[in-house]
Design a protein around this motif. Structure first.
Motif, short mmCIF file in Angstrom:
data_model
loop_
_atom_site.label_atom_id
_atom_site.label_comp_id
_atom_site.label_asym_id
_atom_site.label_seq_id
_atom_site.Cartn_x
_atom_site.Cartn_y
_atom_site.Cartn_z
N ASN A 193 47.67 11.03 37.08
CA ASN A 193 48.10 10.18 35.97
C ASN A 193 48.62 11.03 34.82
N GLY A 194 49.40 10.36 33.96
CA GLY A 194 49.98 11.06 32.82
C GLY A 194 50.72 10.10 31.92
N THR A 195 51.66 10.62 31.16
CA THR A 195 52.41 9.80 30.20
C THR A 195 53.89 10.13 30.26
N ILE A 196 54.68 9.21 29.73
CA ILE A 196 56.12 9.41 29.50
C ILE A 196 56.41 8.87 28.10
N ALA A 197 57.24 9.56 27.35
CA ALA A 197 57.53 9.17 25.98
C ALA A 197 58.84 8.40 25.87
N LEU A 198 58.96 7.65 24.79
CA LEU A 198 60.23 6.99 24.48
C LEU A 198 61.07 7.92 23.63
N ASP A 215 46.48 24.17 31.33
CA ASP A 215 46.64 25.60 31.62
C ASP A 215 46.47 25.93 33.10
N ASP A 216 46.26 24.90 33.92
CA ASP A 216 46.12 25.08 35.36
C ASP A 216 47.52 25.15 35.99
N LYS A 217 47.72 26.07 36.92
CA LYS A 217 49.03 26.19 37.57
C LYS A 217 49.45 24.90 38.26
N GLY A 218 48.44 24.15 38.73
CA GLY A 218 48.73 22.90 39.41
C GLY A 218 49.41 21.88 38.52
N ASN A 219 49.14 21.93 37.21
CA ASN A 219 49.76 21.01 36.27
C ASN A 219 51.27 21.24 36.22
N LYS A 276 53.08 22.80 38.35
CA LYS A 276 53.66 22.56 39.67
C LYS A 276 53.96 21.08 39.88
N LEU A 277 53.01 20.21 39.49
CA LEU A 277 53.22 18.77 39.67
C LEU A 277 54.30 18.25 38.73
N VAL A 278 54.29 18.69 37.48
CA VAL A 278 55.34 18.26 36.54
C VAL A 278 56.71 18.68 37.07
N GLY A 279 56.80 19.91 37.59
CA GLY A 279 58.06 20.39 38.14
C GLY A 279 58.50 19.55 39.33
N HIS A 280 57.54 19.14 40.16
CA HIS A 280 57.85 18.32 41.33
C HIS A 280 58.35 16.94 40.91
N ALA A 299 64.63 17.04 41.94
CA ALA A 299 65.43 16.05 42.69
C ALA A 299 64.61 15.23 43.67
N ASP A 300 63.41 15.72 44.07
CA ASP A 300 62.57 14.94 44.98
C ASP A 300 62.17 13.60 44.38
N PHE A 301 61.89 13.63 43.08
CA PHE A 301 61.43 12.41 42.41
C PHE A 301 62.47 11.88 41.41
#
Length: 219
Positions: free
Chosen positions: A68-73, A105-109, A111-115, A119-121
């Motif tokens: 889960n996360g957020t998107i801004a206007l 600060d986790d690398k997984g964060n 990585k997921l944002v980049g994914h 273009a995949d998403f």
């Protein structure tokens, strides 16, 4: 004893399954894009969106869990006539996607944002913005229902979902109930079991759960 134990496991699993289904947000009614109503909006007052106080909360699901996360206007305006919302349009900053369930600060964060932004998403480099335009606000079964055209990745569909609207002190706040949309209807197909048939249990659910809060003040 063994049979009794198996039965208990079955009932427990069934109970969890039922609970999960009940806990899942209902999919918004989705139809072809519609023409926004303009009859009342001609004489409407304009309320400018406060992007710092507005947000879209998202949750995505897969067999092993969720994120889960957020998107801004980026910007937006709400049209108000006789104290009621009659129109409006919002630009969504797709590059603002954040992930909240993984430490920043986790690398997984990263990585997921980049994914999510590649273009995949949502292919943010090519489609940096999405647009939501209100087409109608109605009352149905004791709830206020907001309909609007969502344009994302060159696809446009009309979605309808329940909201609460407050108008006081020169400010309007629109708060939605949690609802979901089928991402494949907006050309977001990565990991979709309804699009690809060789994913096994490596799929990602088509539905994305959203909860929207938009605040705007009289211009």
């Amino acid at each position: 004893m063994k049979t009794k134990f198996v039965n208990i496991l079955f009932i427990t699993a069934l109970s969890l399954s039922v609970f999960s289904c009940k806990d899942k947000a209902k999919e918004a009614t989705t139809t072809e894009a519609e023409t926004p109503a303009v009859t009342e909006a001609v004489n409407a007052e304009i309320y400018t969106v406060d992007k710092t106080a507005s947000t879209i909360a998202w949750t995505g699901f897969k067999p092993t869990g969720s994120h889960n996360g957020t998107i801004a206007l980026e910007s937006g305006a709400i049209n108000v006539a006789n104290g009621k919302v009659v129109g409006g349009s919002f630009i969504i900053d797709m590059a603002s996607i954040t992930v909240l369930d993984i430490p920043a600060d986790d690398k997984g964060n990263a990585k997921l944002v980049g994914h999510l932004t590649n273009a995949d998403f949502f292919d943010v480099e090519k489609y940096p913005s999405a647009v939501f335009t209100i087409t109608e606000v109605t009352d149905a079964e004791g709830k206020t229902m907001l309909s609007g055209n969502l344009t994302l990745k060159e696809a446009k569909n009309n979605v309808t979902f329940p909201v609460t609207i407050a108008n006081e002190g020169g400010a309007v706040t629109i708060t939605s109930e949690a609802f979901s949309i089928d991402r494949t209807k907006w050309n977001v197909q990565y990991g979709s079991k309804s699009v690809f048939d060789n994913l096994g249990d490596k799929f990602i659910n088509d539905d994305i759960e959203l909860k929207i809060t938009v605040k705007a003040a009289k211009s």
